[in-house]
Design a protein around this motif. Structure first.
Motif, PDB file in Angstrom:
ATOM      1  N   ARG A 227      67.668  35.648  45.896  1.00 38.98           N
ATOM      2  CA  ARG A 227      66.587  35.454  44.924  1.00 38.98           C
ATOM      3  C   ARG A 227      65.428  36.408  45.220  1.00 38.98           C
ATOM      4  N   GLN A 228      65.200  36.713  46.474  1.00 36.59           N
ATOM      5  CA  GLN A 228      64.182  37.710  46.807  1.00 36.59           C
ATOM      6  C   GLN A 228      64.563  39.067  46.223  1.00 36.59           C
ATOM      7  N   GLU A 229      65.840  39.426  46.342  1.00 34.36           N
ATOM      8  CA  GLU A 229      66.326  40.673  45.749  1.00 34.36           C
ATOM      9  C   GLU A 229      66.154  40.649  44.228  1.00 34.36           C
ATOM     10  N   GLN A 238      58.376  50.483  41.809  1.00 37.92           N
ATOM     11  CA  GLN A 238      57.974  50.613  43.204  1.00 37.92           C
ATOM     12  C   GLN A 238      59.095  50.451  44.221  1.00 37.92           C
ATOM     13  N   VAL A 239      60.175  49.786  43.845  1.00 41.41           N
ATOM     14  CA  VAL A 239      61.174  49.363  44.823  1.00 41.41           C
ATOM     15  C   VAL A 239      62.588  49.669  44.338  1.00 41.41           C
ATOM     16  N   TRP A 245      68.757  45.167  51.701  1.00 38.88           N
ATOM     17  CA  TRP A 245      67.726  46.118  52.102  1.00 38.88           C
ATOM     18  C   TRP A 245      67.019  46.648  50.862  1.00 38.88           C
ATOM     19  N   PHE A 246      65.901  47.340  51.086  1.00 43.89           N
ATOM     20  CA  PHE A 246      65.153  47.944  49.993  1.00 43.89           C
ATOM     21  C   PHE A 246      64.520  49.239  50.490  1.00 43.89           C
ATOM     22  N   ALA A 247      64.023  50.029  49.563  1.00 47.16           N
ATOM     23  CA  ALA A 247      63.286  51.242  49.905  1.00 47.16           C
ATOM     24  C   ALA A 247      62.168  51.435  48.905  1.00 47.16           C
ATOM     25  N   LEU A 248      61.039  51.971  49.397  1.00 44.25           N
ATOM     26  CA  LEU A 248      59.918  52.310  48.537  1.00 44.25           C
ATOM     27  C   LEU A 248      59.993  53.798  48.207  1.00 44.25           C
ATOM     28  N   SER A 249      58.911  54.351  47.685  1.00 48.87           N
ATOM     29  CA  SER A 249      58.916  55.750  47.267  1.00 48.87           C
ATOM     30  C   SER A 249      59.027  56.722  48.436  1.00 48.87           C
TER      31      SER A 249
END
Length: 288
Positions: A227-229, A238-239, A245-249
């Motif tokens: 749910r966070q994803e 932005q994401v 996992w995630f990545a920003l700019s």
């Protein structure tokens, strides 16, 4: 049932920094609120098809990010507020300040440049109206030094200190051992062909990564990560969201580990309060 308030500077901060705790407490049946202080007008846009929003006249990125936040909030299941909202209740009174030294930092509505007593009083009245048992925000370094994050921390501290029988104040901190484990996990799970960088455990870490003993509380709930994803995917400018996992700019991968560390702070002095000898209880009463 407990009432918790999570105070953040920009859209997406709520899900990135405290999404696990928010979703955990919503699932428990607690009354969870999020307060956002700007619309992130200075955010760096990732998708090429939305790049025209960044830095454009009239701040169209603000309206886009307002929509992103609404989508994320709908997934999180919280009650949302903007600090000093305009009459329509949908926009905050202040603007994203960008980083120190930027043109945005000098904007007349920049959050970090606003009169501190004004901001602190607005924060106090807002927190008082919501009347939470627990308030959660950034540490004194704002997580990674962003001036808006630091202003949020300072204003929340001042507000809570003035409230009689005020709520417990927690700040977000990460145990160093967790940060090392997360980087090792990323190295094993983020495919190289994605092109995202995975920092090694020996590379510098954010100021919010501290010695393990400093982190006295934790919310550990891996079941909320899907749910966070889902909430993060609404923050498309932005994401980038991967599998766990995630990545920003900056194109640096970070783990969604299903755990968050916190420390209880004395709002009057800013001192972190000692823990219970290694045991890390949750933000309310559930031990983790």
């Amino acid at each position: 049932m407990s009432r918790l308030l999570f105070v953040h500077a920009h859209p997406d901060d709520e899900t990135l920094a405290t999404g696990v705790a928010i979703l955990h407490h919503v699932a428990r049946g607690d009354d969870v609120h999020v307060l956002t202080c700007t619309l992130g007008e200075e955010g760096e846009v990732i998708p090429a098809e939305l790049a025209h929003l960044e830095g454009a006249a009239g701040d169209p990125l603000a309206e886009h990010r307002r929509g992103e936040l609404a989508g994320a909030v709908s997934v999180l299941g919280v009650t949302h507020h903007y600090l000093g909202a305009h009459a329509d209740g949908e926009r905050p009174a202040y603007r994203d300040s960008g980083m120190v030294g930027s043109v945005a930092f000098e904007h007349p509505r920049a959050f970090a440049g606003a009169d501190f007593l004004e901001v602190a009083e607005l924060m106090r009245s807002t927190v008082s109206e919501i009347a939470p048992d627990v308030v959660v925000t950034y540490d004194s370094e704002g997580g990674y030094g962003h001036p808006d994050h630091i202003r949020v921390h300072d204003a929340v501290r001042a507000a809570v200190a003035e409230l009689p029988a005020g709520p417990a104040l927690f700040v977000v901190l990460t145990p160093r051992s967790w940060a090392v484990e997360d980087r090792e996990w990323l190295a094993a799970h983020v495919p190289r062909e994605t092109g995202y960088a995975v920092p090694s455990p020996s590379e510098p870490m954010a100021p919010s990564v501290v010695d393990d003993a400093t982190v006295t509380h934790a919310v550990v709930d891996p079941e909320v990560v899907p749910r966070q994803e889902q909430a993060l995917r609404f923050h498309e400018t932005q994401v980038v969201v991967g599998d766990g996992w995630f990545a920003l700019s900056n194109n640096v991968a970070a783990r969604l580990a299903g755990r968050e560390g916190y420390s209880l702070m004395d709002p009057s002095t800013g001192a972190l309060l000692p823990g219970g000898g290694g045991r890390r209880p949750g933000l309310v009463e559930d031990a983790r």
